[in-house]
Motif scaffolding. Structure first.
Motif, PDB file in Angstrom:
ATOM      1  N   ARG A   1       0.862  -1.191   0.000  1.00  0.00           N
ATOM      2  CA  ARG A   1       0.000   0.000   0.000  1.00  0.00           C
ATOM      3  C   ARG A   1       0.892   1.234   0.000  1.00  0.00           C
ATOM      4  O   ARG A   1       1.833   1.329   0.795  1.00  0.00           O
ATOM      5  N   LEU A   2       0.594   2.163  -0.895  1.00  0.00           N
ATOM      6  CA  LEU A   2       1.322   3.431  -0.979  1.00  0.00           C
ATOM      7  C   LEU A   2       0.381   4.581  -0.672  1.00  0.00           C
ATOM      8  O   LEU A   2      -0.767   4.597  -1.135  1.00  0.00           O
ATOM      9  N   GLN A   3       0.849   5.539   0.103  1.00  0.00           N
ATOM     10  CA  GLN A   3       0.130   6.793   0.329  1.00  0.00           C
ATOM     11  C   GLN A   3       0.512   7.731  -0.798  1.00  0.00           C
ATOM     12  O   GLN A   3       1.702   7.859  -1.125  1.00  0.00           O
ATOM     13  N   LEU A   4      -0.469   8.408  -1.366  1.00  0.00           N
ATOM     14  CA  LEU A   4      -0.228   9.267  -2.515  1.00  0.00           C
ATOM     15  C   LEU A   4      -0.372  10.735  -2.148  1.00  0.00           C
ATOM     16  O   LEU A   4      -1.308  11.109  -1.435  1.00  0.00           O
ATOM     17  N   GLN A   5       0.544  11.545  -2.654  1.00  0.00           N
ATOM     18  CA  GLN A   5       0.461  13.001  -2.523  1.00  0.00           C
ATOM     19  C   GLN A   5       0.948  13.605  -3.819  1.00  0.00           C
ATOM     20  O   GLN A   5       1.950  13.153  -4.382  1.00  0.00           O
ATOM     21  N   GLY A   6       0.229  14.622  -4.280  1.00  0.00           N
ATOM     22  CA  GLY A   6       0.653  15.260  -5.505  1.00  0.00           C
ATOM     23  C   GLY A   6      -0.288  16.366  -5.921  1.00  0.00           C
ATOM     24  O   GLY A   6      -0.907  17.018  -5.089  1.00  0.00           O
ATOM     25  N   SER A   7      -0.404  16.531  -7.237  1.00  0.00           N
ATOM     26  CA  SER A   7      -1.201  17.630  -7.769  1.00  0.00           C
ATOM     27  C   SER A   7      -2.003  17.162  -8.973  1.00  0.00           C
ATOM     28  O   SER A   7      -1.720  16.134  -9.578  1.00  0.00           O
ATOM     29  N   ARG A   8      -3.002  17.968  -9.293  1.00  0.00           N
ATOM     30  CA  ARG A   8      -3.801  17.752 -10.490  1.00  0.00           C
ATOM     31  C   ARG A   8      -4.003  19.106 -11.146  1.00  0.00           C
ATOM     32  O   ARG A   8      -3.958  20.141 -10.486  1.00  0.00           O
ATOM     33  N   SER A   9      -4.172  19.086 -12.465  1.00  0.00           N
ATOM     34  CA  SER A   9      -4.377  20.354 -13.162  1.00  0.00           C
ATOM     35  C   SER A   9      -5.374  20.168 -14.291  1.00  0.00           C
ATOM     36  O   SER A   9      -5.468  19.097 -14.893  1.00  0.00           O
ATOM     37  N   TYR A  10      -6.110  21.231 -14.529  1.00  0.00           N
ATOM     38  CA  TYR A  10      -7.058  21.236 -15.622  1.00  0.00           C
ATOM     39  C   TYR A  10      -6.325  21.601 -16.894  1.00  0.00           C
ATOM     40  O   TYR A  10      -5.313  22.276 -16.880  1.00  0.00           O
TER      41      TYR A  10
END
Length: 137
Positions: free
Chosen positions: A55-64
């Protein structure tokens, strides 16, 4: 529908980037699991990616944009050892003439640090392709 098109539960699969057509799909398998993208403030991405025994915890970004993009890092302890992977993905656009099209994300993954595997050591720097299909549409 939430305004975050990535939010939800996705079936995740990744494949090694081997150009040889005689290699079976089973031999291309890099990983599979469930990707869960949680509600998060605008432009942020949080969630988990995992399967049996990892199991990995995810952190990041998203963009339109065109296409919509996400970029995140997955971190976790698997059998007491740190795993870190970096991901980039793109929301597949809707086809106006598509039949029963499900939301999907396609992208690339890189193993950021080495970790142990059944065959010895899985080295850092290995790149694979990944895709995810929304489960809860």
């Amino acid at each position: 529908m939430t305004e975050n098109p990535f939010e939800g539960t996705w079936s995740y699969r990744s494949l090694l980037n081997d150009p040889h057509l005689d290699v079976s799909f089973d031999d291309l398998r890099f990983g599979q699991g469930t990707l869960v993208i949680e509600p998060a403030p605008m432009q942020r991405l949080a969630g988990t990616l995992g399967g049996p025994g990892w199991r990995l915890q995810l952190q990041g970004s998203r963009s339109y944009g065109d296409p919509m993009t996400l970029r995140f890092q997955g971190n976790g302890l698997v059998n007491g050892e740190e795993w870190i992977y970096d991901y980039e993905g793109y929301l597949v656009p809707h086809w106006p003439n598509g039949i029963q099209q499900r939301p999907a994300i396609v992208g690339s993954i890189v193993r950021t640090i080495p970790h142990a595997s059944q065959s010895g050591v899985s080295p850092a720097g290995v790149v694979a392709s990944w895709y995810a299909v929304r489960q809860d549409d």
